[in-house]
Design a protein around this motif. Structure first.
Motif, PDB file in Angstrom:
ATOM      1  N   VAL B 477       0.838  -1.198   0.000  1.00  0.00           N
ATOM      2  CA  VAL B 477       0.000   0.000   0.000  1.00  0.00           C
ATOM      3  C   VAL B 477       0.871   1.245   0.000  1.00  0.00           C
ATOM      4  O   VAL B 477       0.633   2.197  -0.748  1.00  0.00           O
ATOM      5  N   GLN B 478       1.938   1.203   0.827  1.00  0.00           N
ATOM      6  CA  GLN B 478       2.849   2.360   0.866  1.00  0.00           C
ATOM      7  C   GLN B 478       3.437   2.636  -0.506  1.00  0.00           C
ATOM      8  O   GLN B 478       3.485   3.769  -0.976  1.00  0.00           O
ATOM      9  N   ILE B 481       0.934   4.199  -2.781  1.00  0.00           N
ATOM     10  CA  ILE B 481       0.728   5.618  -2.495  1.00  0.00           C
ATOM     11  C   ILE B 481       1.838   6.447  -3.133  1.00  0.00           C
ATOM     12  O   ILE B 481       1.590   7.460  -3.789  1.00  0.00           O
ATOM     13  N   LEU B 484       1.338   6.682  -6.854  1.00  0.00           N
ATOM     14  CA  LEU B 484       0.245   7.588  -7.216  1.00  0.00           C
ATOM     15  C   LEU B 484       0.643   9.035  -6.994  1.00  0.00           C
ATOM     16  O   LEU B 484       0.316   9.919  -7.781  1.00  0.00           O
ATOM     17  N   GLU B 485       1.414   9.265  -5.908  1.00  0.00           N
ATOM     18  CA  GLU B 485       1.821  10.641  -5.641  1.00  0.00           C
ATOM     19  C   GLU B 485       2.758  11.154  -6.727  1.00  0.00           C
ATOM     20  O   GLU B 485       2.667  12.319  -7.130  1.00  0.00           O
ATOM     21  N   GLU B 487       2.688  10.174  -9.808  1.00  0.00           N
ATOM     22  CA  GLU B 487       1.823  10.442 -10.957  1.00  0.00           C
ATOM     23  C   GLU B 487       1.138  11.787 -10.819  1.00  0.00           C
ATOM     24  O   GLU B 487       1.007  12.547 -11.769  1.00  0.00           O
ATOM     25  N   LEU B 488       0.714  12.051  -9.597  1.00  0.00           N
ATOM     26  CA  LEU B 488      -0.004  13.289  -9.335  1.00  0.00           C
ATOM     27  C   LEU B 488       0.884  14.494  -9.633  1.00  0.00           C
ATOM     28  O   LEU B 488       0.449  15.463 -10.268  1.00  0.00           O
ATOM     29  N   VAL B 491       1.045  14.914 -13.357  1.00  0.00           N
ATOM     30  CA  VAL B 491      -0.192  15.484 -13.897  1.00  0.00           C
ATOM     31  C   VAL B 491      -0.252  16.972 -13.615  1.00  0.00           C
ATOM     32  O   VAL B 491      -0.590  17.781 -14.474  1.00  0.00           O
ATOM     33  N   ARG B 492       0.139  17.325 -12.396  1.00  0.00           N
ATOM     34  CA  ARG B 492       0.058  18.751 -12.022  1.00  0.00           C
ATOM     35  C   ARG B 492       1.008  19.592 -12.863  1.00  0.00           C
ATOM     36  O   ARG B 492       0.650  20.703 -13.285  1.00  0.00           O
ATOM     37  N   GLU B 494       2.086  18.960 -15.816  1.00  0.00           N
ATOM     38  CA  GLU B 494       1.589  19.049 -17.188  1.00  0.00           C
ATOM     39  C   GLU B 494       0.450  20.069 -17.286  1.00  0.00           C
ATOM     40  O   GLU B 494       0.374  20.858 -18.231  1.00  0.00           O
ATOM     41  N   MET B 495      -0.394  20.038 -16.278  1.00  0.00           N
ATOM     42  CA  MET B 495      -1.489  21.013 -16.245  1.00  0.00           C
ATOM     43  C   MET B 495      -0.937  22.424 -16.261  1.00  0.00           C
ATOM     44  O   MET B 495      -1.421  23.301 -16.974  1.00  0.00           O
ATOM     45  N   HIS B 498       0.187  23.429 -19.713  1.00  0.00           N
ATOM     46  CA  HIS B 498      -0.906  23.781 -20.623  1.00  0.00           C
ATOM     47  C   HIS B 498      -1.554  25.097 -20.244  1.00  0.00           C
ATOM     48  O   HIS B 498      -1.901  25.904 -21.108  1.00  0.00           O
ATOM     49  N   LEU B 499      -1.686  25.328 -18.955  1.00  0.00           N
ATOM     50  CA  LEU B 499      -2.314  26.573 -18.503  1.00  0.00           C
ATOM     51  C   LEU B 499      -1.456  27.772 -18.909  1.00  0.00           C
ATOM     52  O   LEU B 499      -1.965  28.832 -19.272  1.00  0.00           O
ATOM     53  N   GLU B 501       0.380  27.961 -21.489  1.00  0.00           N
ATOM     54  CA  GLU B 501       0.171  28.220 -22.921  1.00  0.00           C
ATOM     55  C   GLU B 501      -1.059  29.087 -23.143  1.00  0.00           C
ATOM     56  O   GLU B 501      -1.152  29.843 -24.099  1.00  0.00           O
ATOM     57  N   LEU B 502      -2.063  28.943 -22.265  1.00  0.00           N
ATOM     58  CA  LEU B 502      -3.287  29.726 -22.408  1.00  0.00           C
ATOM     59  C   LEU B 502      -3.185  31.065 -21.696  1.00  0.00           C
ATOM     60  O   LEU B 502      -4.154  31.806 -21.580  1.00  0.00           O
TER      61      LEU B 502
END
Lengths: 195, 505
Positions: B477-478, B481, B484-485, B487-488, B491-492, B494-495, B498-499, B501-502
């Motif tokens: 489980v550790q 976690i 996933l962290e 990955e998070l 994702v952040r 990358e966001m 993109h932001l 760029e806008l």
């Protein structure tokens, strides 16, 4: 380029709006059935993902015109949560939508389906649905209302970018939720193990 | 014998159900069900009579006197001008309600032994059916509906398959029960449950079967139909007895028995606890099989007279004033022969409620009467969603042990009601017959263990159905976690890209 406002109808392809497959009676899960059915219960994570425990039914009676394709927008026409979601093919099994859903096929030369789905979920359109819904206790959105939905349309490039960020945001939320859930499990187990 | 078309069971059921439309809206369903069922019964009597009359006529020709003499020996005697055809001819009369009432009185008069009191509570000339004009219109509709070819009950059409009629009657009862809301459970036990109970008590050839709260008789008839001879074949060699406190329902049960050709059924009308009618001399009559679906936790069941009960049914303890469950159970046990069996449907409270009821339970277990406790799924009954249990008492138990069964998880969820499937019923019956422990389903328990539990019969105490939790692998489980962290973070970022760029920083 300035954004323009159009009706949802005008960005659909020919016969691009249909309701899901209408089962007579209750949908029964059949082990080894050939067709996956997407129902309201399969919308997870605040209507942003499709779960992976969909029901399967026998394939004989269902015509192939009901099969969903990647990029079809699923819209929840029944109930209080009228959200949209873009269908992405999961595997090669044919998949259909149940009758509570509308299936929208948009012209991809004009619009990005992810953007449309995202935009439908925003308060502007949601308010439009609230004012135009039919029914008193179990409300629903009828086909005409859906067709007349006003959509703000920026350039295709901007649409794509917005869709991209919106998807990333959904991913972010899903990941955060998953982490919280796992942490919960971890801590509980750790504490119980002390006993 | 002009038309020989034979409608199916479904067609008959549908035609009968449609006939009810006449009354819908004007009369409450709890009222009009009696009208429909009584009418169906009369139509049946009339059709049988006509059929036999025709048969005799063919045999003896024009010797009317001989025919009439023969007809006097029929199951039911239909006096002159009392047939359905007569009613049909006069359907346009302004006093049709009165005419029908008179006919019913005459039929009752000519068959006093069988039909005494059956039509007592029903009047087709009553204002309940509306004012004269409305009433006549409704009655005419009703008569027309019953004149349809689907509702031709002549036995010669059925080639002796009488049960179709009984089925149709049961079908109507069930329909009315499911539509009656809270009151529905009062007169009908769902057929799956009565079928299950019938299989559990499995009556033998020659048994006397009794239901002290028989309602419309559906449970009693189901149990009787389950009677098997030594070779395992169905037999008609049984005697059935019942008692019902509601007069209307009692009449329904009488007709139900007749339609199932169980003419010898002895069904009494009165409150079982306060005024048991089935007696032999001064004592209560005893039976081989006693079954019941008594009213759940009946208030004001007659506590005040229980202590001094002249039949000494409450020596094991007097049930509490506001919960009559054990009053019925004790009555059932007292009316069972030393070789007999009791099967009763009870709410779960009966299994664990304290004080007086606990003491009664203790006595019953110490006397080694209780054989099985079977927990049923929720929402099986009409009018209540609560789960029920079946208790089986056996006066001739061969073992000390008690079988507990948790059958609450296996059922088919229907629209309004849950339904026991054939496989569920079979599993329950097989487990009961085998008397075996099955993991997460049943458990054979020694009385000592029940005593340890203060004679609390709550099923989860004996049958463990809890799913064990999967053991959690902390390291895994550790790791998850952390993954996933990571990955998070990705994702952040990358966001952010993109932001940007806008035009958002």
């Amino acid at each position: 380029m300035q954004s323009k406002i159009v009706n949802l109808k005008s960005i659909l392809i020919y016969q691009g709006l249909s309701s899901g497959y209408s089962f007579r009676g209750k949908i029964k899960n059949i082990y080894n059935g050939g067709v996956r059915v997407i129902q309201l219960k399969d919308f997870e994570e605040n209507y942003t993902y499709l779960g992976d425990d969909c029901y399967f039914v026998d394939s004989d009676t269902i015509k192939s015109k009901y099969y969903l394709k990647t990029g079809d927008i699923l819209f929840i026409g029944k109930g209080t949560n009228n959200f949209a979601l873009v269908f992405k093919s999961i595997d090669n099994l044919p998949t259909i939508a149940s009758s509570a859903l509308f299936v929208l096929k948009v012209d991809k030369n004009l619009v990005n389906p992810d953007f449309i789905a995202w935009y439908i979920n925003q308060s502007e359109v949601q308010n439009y649905f609230k004012t135009n819904e039919a029914g008193t206790y179990n409300t629903s959105i009828n086909k005409t209302t859906l067709e007349e939905t006003p959509i703000v349309l920026p350039s295709l490039e901007i649409q794509t970018k917005i869709a991209k960020i919106a998807n990333l945001h959904n991913q972010e939320l899903a990941l955060s939720n998953k982490i919280i859930e796992l942490k919960n499990k971890l801590t509980t187990t750790q504490l119980l193990n002390i006993l | 014998m002009s038309n020989k078309i034979k409608p199916t069971q479904d067609q008959i059921n549908a035609a009968l159900w449609n006939a009810c439309d006449t009354f819908r809206g004007a009369v409450d369903s709890s009222e009009y069900k009696n009208y429909i069922l009584v009418f169906m019964f009369i139509k049946y009597l009339s059709d049988v009579w006509k059929d036999h009359y025709n048969a005799l006529k063919e045999q003896y020709g024009d010797d009317e006197e001989l025919i009439q003499r023969k007809l006097k020996r029929e199951r039911f005697v239909l006096p002159d001008k009392c047939s359905f055809d007569y009613i049909y001819e006069h359907r346009n009369d302004t006093d049709i309600g009165e005419k029908i009432d008179k006919i019913f009185a005459q039929i009752e008069e000519s068959n006093l032994e069988k039909l005494d009191g059956v039509f007592r509570n029903i009047s087709f000339n009553s204002d309940k059916l509306g004012q004269t004009k409305d009433r006549n219109r409704r009655l005419k509709n009703l008569i027309n509906d019953f004149a349809k070819p689907e509702l031709d009950f002549r036995p010669s059409l059925w080639e002796g398959k009488q049960d179709i009629l009984g089925e149709a009657y049961m079908y109507l009862l069930e329909k009315f029960a499911s539509g009656a809301g809270k009151k529905g459970g009062e007169f009908f036990t769902p057929k799956e449950v009565s079928g299950l109970l019938a299989k559990l008590v499995s009556p033998k050839e020659g048994d006397r079967i009794f239901d002290p709260t028989c309602g419309s008789g559906s449970l009693l008839i189901k149990v009787a139909e389950e009677t098997k001879d030594a070779k395992g074949n169905t037999t008609n060699n049984f005697a059935i007895y019942g008692q019902e406190s509601n007069g209307d329902t009692w009449a329904l049960s009488k007709m139900n028995c007749f339609l199932h050709t169980m003419d010898s059924a002895q069904i009494e009308w009165c409150d079982t606890i306060n005024n048991p009618k089935l007696k032999e001399g001064d004592a209560l009559m005893k039976f081989d099989i006693v079954v019941a679906n008594p009213p759940f936790s009946l208030d004001k069941w007659g506590h005040e007279n229980a202590e001094a009960d002249r039949y000494k049914r409450f020596l094991r303890g007097v049930p509490p004033k506001s919960k009559g469950d054990y009053a019925f159970i004790l009555h059932m046990i007292e009316t069972t022969l030393p070789t007999g069996k009791v099967g009763v449907i009870v709410p779960h409270g009966v299994l664990f409620r304290g004080s007086a009821e606990q003491k009664i339970r203790q006595k019953l277990i110490e006397e080694n009467l209780l054989e099985a406790v079977i927990g049923l799924p929720t929402n099986l009954f009409y009018g209540t969603g609560i789960p029920a249990a079946i208790l089986i008492f056996n006066k001739a138990k061969t073992t000390e042990d008690i079988l507990f069964m948790d059958a609450s998880k296996e059922f088919d969820d229907g629209k309004k009601q849950n339904v026991l499937r054939t496989q569920d019923i079979n599993k329950i019956v097989t487990t009961y017959k085998d008397f075996k422990t099955i993991e997460k389903y049943s458990s054979v328990v020694k009385p000592a263990e029940v005593a340890e539990n203060d004679f609390n019969l709550n099923i989860p105490r004996y049958v463990d159905t809890f799913e064990e939790e999967e053991p959690v692998d902390i390291a895994e489980v550790q790791q998850n976690i952390e993954k996933l962290e990571a990955e998070l973070v990705e994702v952040r970022s990358e966001m952010k890209k993109h932001l940007k760029e806008l035009g958002y920083e």
